[in-house]
Write a protein that holds these residues in place. Structure first.
Motif, PDB file in Angstrom:
ATOM      1  N   ALA A  94     -21.181  38.236  28.514  1.00 35.15           N
ATOM      2  CA  ALA A  94     -21.200  40.032  29.521  1.00 35.15           C
ATOM      3  C   ALA A  94     -20.157  40.783  28.388  1.00 35.15           C
ATOM      4  CB  ALA A  94     -20.331  39.791  30.473  1.00 35.15           C
ATOM      5  N   TRP A  95     -18.921  40.864  28.084  1.00 27.96           N
ATOM      6  CA  TRP A  95     -18.986  41.858  27.222  1.00 27.96           C
ATOM      7  C   TRP A  95     -18.836  40.883  26.003  1.00 27.96           C
ATOM      8  CZ3 TRP A  95     -18.027  46.799  27.895  1.00 27.96           C
ATOM      9  CH2 TRP A  95     -18.371  47.275  29.579  1.00 27.96           C
ATOM     10  N   VAL A  96     -18.650  42.148  24.856  1.00 33.06           N
ATOM     11  CA  VAL A  96     -18.136  41.730  23.433  1.00 33.06           C
ATOM     12  C   VAL A  96     -17.849  43.375  23.066  1.00 33.06           C
ATOM     13  CG1 VAL A  96     -18.965  41.728  20.892  1.00 33.06           C
ATOM     14  CG2 VAL A  96     -20.085  39.903  22.597  1.00 33.06           C
ATOM     15  N   VAL A  97     -16.304  42.081  21.973  1.00 26.76           N
ATOM     16  CA  VAL A  97     -15.995  43.786  21.901  1.00 26.76           C
ATOM     17  C   VAL A  97     -15.534  43.367  20.543  1.00 26.76           C
ATOM     18  CG1 VAL A  97     -13.195  44.786  21.568  1.00 26.76           C
ATOM     19  CG2 VAL A  97     -14.439  43.811  23.866  1.00 26.76           C
ATOM     20  N   THR A  98     -15.588  44.022  19.662  1.00 28.76           N
ATOM     21  CA  THR A  98     -14.816  44.322  18.276  1.00 28.76           C
ATOM     22  C   THR A  98     -14.636  45.079  17.474  1.00 28.76           C
ATOM     23  OG1 THR A  98     -16.803  45.785  17.495  1.00 28.76           O
ATOM     24  CG2 THR A  98     -16.967  43.524  17.774  1.00 28.76           C
ATOM     25  N   ALA A  99     -13.150  44.943  16.522  1.00 31.52           N
ATOM     26  CA  ALA A  99     -12.300  45.930  15.807  1.00 31.52           C
ATOM     27  C   ALA A  99     -12.542  45.369  14.732  1.00 31.52           C
ATOM     28  CB  ALA A  99     -10.937  45.617  16.259  1.00 31.52           C
ATOM     29  N   THR A 181     -13.868  39.718  16.807  1.00 28.21           N
ATOM     30  CA  THR A 181     -14.785  40.015  17.680  1.00 28.21           C
ATOM     31  C   THR A 181     -14.137  38.815  18.318  1.00 28.21           C
ATOM     32  OG1 THR A 181     -16.270  40.282  15.988  1.00 28.21           O
ATOM     33  CG2 THR A 181     -16.899  39.590  18.405  1.00 28.21           C
ATOM     34  N   PHE A 182     -14.319  39.477  20.122  1.00 33.63           N
ATOM     35  CA  PHE A 182     -13.715  38.754  21.294  1.00 33.63           C
ATOM     36  C   PHE A 182     -14.948  38.659  21.629  1.00 33.63           C
ATOM     37  CE2 PHE A 182      -9.771  40.908  19.242  1.00 33.63           C
ATOM     38  CZ  PHE A 182      -9.161  39.883  19.592  1.00 33.63           C
ATOM     39  N   SER A 183     -15.213  37.853  22.660  1.00 33.05           N
ATOM     40  CA  SER A 183     -16.534  38.125  23.668  1.00 33.05           C
ATOM     41  C   SER A 183     -15.495  36.829  25.489  1.00 33.05           C
ATOM     42  CB  SER A 183     -17.773  37.125  23.395  1.00 33.05           C
ATOM     43  OG  SER A 183     -17.252  35.940  22.627  1.00 33.05           O
ATOM     44  N   GLY A 184     -16.582  37.964  26.334  1.00 33.00           N
ATOM     45  CA  GLY A 184     -16.282  37.159  27.404  1.00 33.00           C
ATOM     46  C   GLY A 184     -16.970  37.405  28.640  1.00 33.00           C
ATOM     47  N   ALA A 185     -16.012  37.738  30.029  1.00 32.76           N
ATOM     48  CA  ALA A 185     -17.076  38.127  30.958  1.00 32.76           C
ATOM     49  C   ALA A 185     -15.782  38.947  31.533  1.00 32.76           C
ATOM     50  CB  ALA A 185     -17.596  37.030  32.605  1.00 32.76           C
ATOM     51  N   GLY A 186     -14.629  39.009  31.576  1.00 34.62           N
ATOM     52  CA  GLY A 186     -13.673  39.751  31.930  1.00 34.62           C
ATOM     53  C   GLY A 186     -13.803  41.162  31.737  1.00 34.62           C
ATOM     54  N   ASN A 187     -12.566  41.755  32.683  1.00 35.16           N
ATOM     55  CA  ASN A 187     -12.446  43.133  31.931  1.00 35.16           C
ATOM     56  C   ASN A 187     -11.742  43.590  30.207  1.00 35.16           C
ATOM     57  OD1 ASN A 187     -11.477  45.841  31.938  1.00 35.16           O
ATOM     58  ND2 ASN A 187     -10.618  45.857  33.301  1.00 35.16           N
ATOM     59  N   PRO A 188     -12.314  44.191  30.116  1.00 40.90           N
ATOM     60  CA  PRO A 188     -11.241  44.454  28.790  1.00 40.90           C
ATOM     61  C   PRO A 188     -10.865  44.622  28.449  1.00 40.90           C
ATOM     62  CG  PRO A 188     -13.796  45.748  28.876  1.00 40.90           C
ATOM     63  CD  PRO A 188     -13.448  44.695  30.079  1.00 40.90           C
ATOM     64  N   ARG A 189     -10.172  45.767  29.065  1.00 40.37           N
ATOM     65  CA  ARG A 189      -9.532  46.767  29.120  1.00 40.37           C
ATOM     66  C   ARG A 189      -7.400  46.207  28.640  1.00 40.37           C
ATOM     67  NH1 ARG A 189     -11.361  51.929  27.402  1.00 40.37           N
ATOM     68  NH2 ARG A 189     -13.503  51.985  29.038  1.00 40.37           N
ATOM     69  N   PRO A 190      -7.514  45.190  29.527  1.00 46.04           N
ATOM     70  CA  PRO A 190      -6.290  44.405  29.186  1.00 46.04           C
ATOM     71  C   PRO A 190      -6.096  43.295  27.697  1.00 46.04           C
ATOM     72  CG  PRO A 190      -6.870  43.544  31.233  1.00 46.04           C
ATOM     73  CD  PRO A 190      -8.043  44.637  30.673  1.00 46.04           C
ATOM     74  N   LEU A 191      -7.307  43.593  27.022  1.00 47.25           N
ATOM     75  CA  LEU A 191      -7.938  42.390  26.181  1.00 47.25           C
ATOM     76  C   LEU A 191      -7.080  43.515  24.866  1.00 47.25           C
ATOM     77  CD1 LEU A 191      -9.003  40.771  23.661  1.00 47.25           C
ATOM     78  CD2 LEU A 191     -11.346  41.624  24.100  1.00 47.25           C
ATOM     79  N   LEU A 192      -7.695  45.235  24.954  1.00 47.86           N
ATOM     80  CA  LEU A 192      -7.502  46.299  23.961  1.00 47.86           C
ATOM     81  C   LEU A 192      -5.840  46.632  24.055  1.00 47.86           C
ATOM     82  CD1 LEU A 192     -10.303  48.629  25.009  1.00 47.86           C
ATOM     83  CD2 LEU A 192     -10.665  46.758  23.099  1.00 47.86           C
ATOM     84  N   GLU A 193      -5.535  46.569  25.188  1.00 44.22           N
ATOM     85  CA  GLU A 193      -3.641  46.653  24.870  1.00 44.22           C
ATOM     86  C   GLU A 193      -3.589  45.360  24.050  1.00 44.22           C
ATOM     87  OE1 GLU A 193      -2.431  49.354  25.912  1.00 44.22           O
ATOM     88  OE2 GLU A 193      -4.267  49.945  26.244  1.00 44.22           O
ATOM     89  N   HIS A 212     -15.275  48.847  19.395  1.00 45.63           N
ATOM     90  CA  HIS A 212     -16.362  48.805  20.218  1.00 45.63           C
ATOM     91  C   HIS A 212     -16.896  47.429  21.328  1.00 45.63           C
ATOM     92  CE1 HIS A 212     -17.960  51.614  17.249  1.00 45.63           C
ATOM     93  NE2 HIS A 212     -17.562  50.841  16.209  1.00 45.63           N
ATOM     94  N   MET A 213     -16.611  48.017  22.291  1.00 47.60           N
ATOM     95  CA  MET A 213     -16.795  47.635  23.554  1.00 47.60           C
ATOM     96  C   MET A 213     -18.108  47.388  23.654  1.00 47.60           C
ATOM     97  SD  MET A 213     -13.690  48.056  26.099  1.00 47.60           S
ATOM     98  CE  MET A 213     -14.267  50.187  26.560  1.00 47.60           C
TER      99      MET A 213
END
Length: 312
Positions: A94-99, A181-193, A212-213
């Motif tokens: 559902a979400w992919v977050v890269t940094a 890189t992170f991926s999952g289904a949850g809210n990405p905001r706590p991940l970023l913190e 990027h989210m």
């Protein structure tokens, strides 16, 4: 050793560094050629060791450093892993977050390299000499053959902490060099913190503007690969490849500059690596063209080869 490491094997006895290897430590600083490498508008400084130092560093890499293992999260510079294996961990989420980590190699100082080398339990003077052998200006040089493996080893704590947080929170995590890189289904905001805090704690810095989210409604890209449904090349790359092959077929390989032909082969090799079945026909076509060119007399002149992007 934690289970997230690739292997817990390390020989009880390591080969002694040859005297010729250790002798280079004192002059290592002066044995680099420094030059810029442009990638689009981005410039990186490459610090390339001379042949003698490079040979010594390669000995250390093969005989010692490869005996220590990066974590399962590391996919860059690890045998059997690649940008494709890295991207494959994040397909269909559902979400992919890269940094990005800022100045990955240069941010790793000599003291952190020394911590890795002390794992080999050698005399202090040997460890100190090897640190000088693999660092320049008290940090990892971007261009030495030892730097990628050392960077992966230094980043083990970072990987383990991010892996631990990700698993507890229902996310996947991988790292390809400085790409996180992170991926999952949850809210990405706590991940970023959590990401900001852990990266800072472990002595690294996130590159500004490179986080990027991407939701599943967008094109999700991981190390250059699209991962929404499966690992695939982005459409612009596929269009460019087909345009290149079309030009080769219409112009003939013998009329194309050899350097430009290498570019085509490189693009096709990547495409075949990512999706062998889809690009099998293109590979056969290029192989046929190359065979025909090798049996033909050399061309007297070469024309320009500027591939046009065509619609599919």
């Amino acid at each position: 050793m934690p289970t997230e490491y690739m292997s817990d094997f390390m020989p009880t006895t390591l080969p002694c560094p040859p005297a010729a290897v250790l002798a280079l430590a004192d002059s290592a600083e002066q044995r680099y050629r420094v030059y810029p490498l442009m990638s689009g508008s981005k410039r990186r400084w490459i610090e390339a060791p001379d042949q003698e130092l490079k040979t010594a560093q390669r000995w250390l890499l093969d005989q010692w450093l490869y005996q220590l293992a990066p974590t399962d999260a590391a996919h860059g510079f690890v045998p059997g892993r690649s940008i494709v294996s890295n991207a494959a961990r994040h397909v269909g989420c559902a979400w992919v977050v890269t940094a990005d980590l800022r100045n990955f190699f240069p941010s790793i100082g000599a003291s952190r390299v020394a911590q890795v080398l002390t794992e080999f339990e050698q005399p202090a003077d040997v460890t100190a000499a090897l640190v000088r052998l693999v660092t320049r200006r008290q940090r990892l040089p971007q261009g030495a053959p030892t730097s990628p493996q050392l960077a992966n080893l230094v980043a083990r704590r970072l990987d383990l902490r991010l892996l631990g947080w990700a698993r507890r929170s229902g996310w996947n995590y991988t790292r390809y060099a400085d790409d996180l890189t992170f991926s999952g289904a949850g809210n990405p905001r706590p991940l970023l913190e959590a990401l900001k805090q852990i990266v800072r704690d472990e002595g690294f810095t996130l590159a500004p503007g490179k986080t990027h989210m991407m939701s599943h409604h967008q094109r999700q890209v991981v190390t250059g690969m699209v991962v929404n449904e499966r690992v695939a090349l982005p459409k612009p790359h596929r269009r460019l490849l087909r345009a290149m092959l079309y030009r080769l077929e219409t112009m003939g390989v013998d009329k194309v500059d050899p350097q430009q032909l290498q570019v085509v082969q490189g693009h096709l090799a990547l495409a075949h690596f990512v999706d062998p079945a889809r690009f099998e026909a293109e590979c056969r076509a290029l192989a046929t063209l190359l065979r025909e060119a090798s049996s033909s007399p050399p061309a007297t002149a070469s024309s320009s080869f500027v591939p046009a992007v065509t619609k599919t």
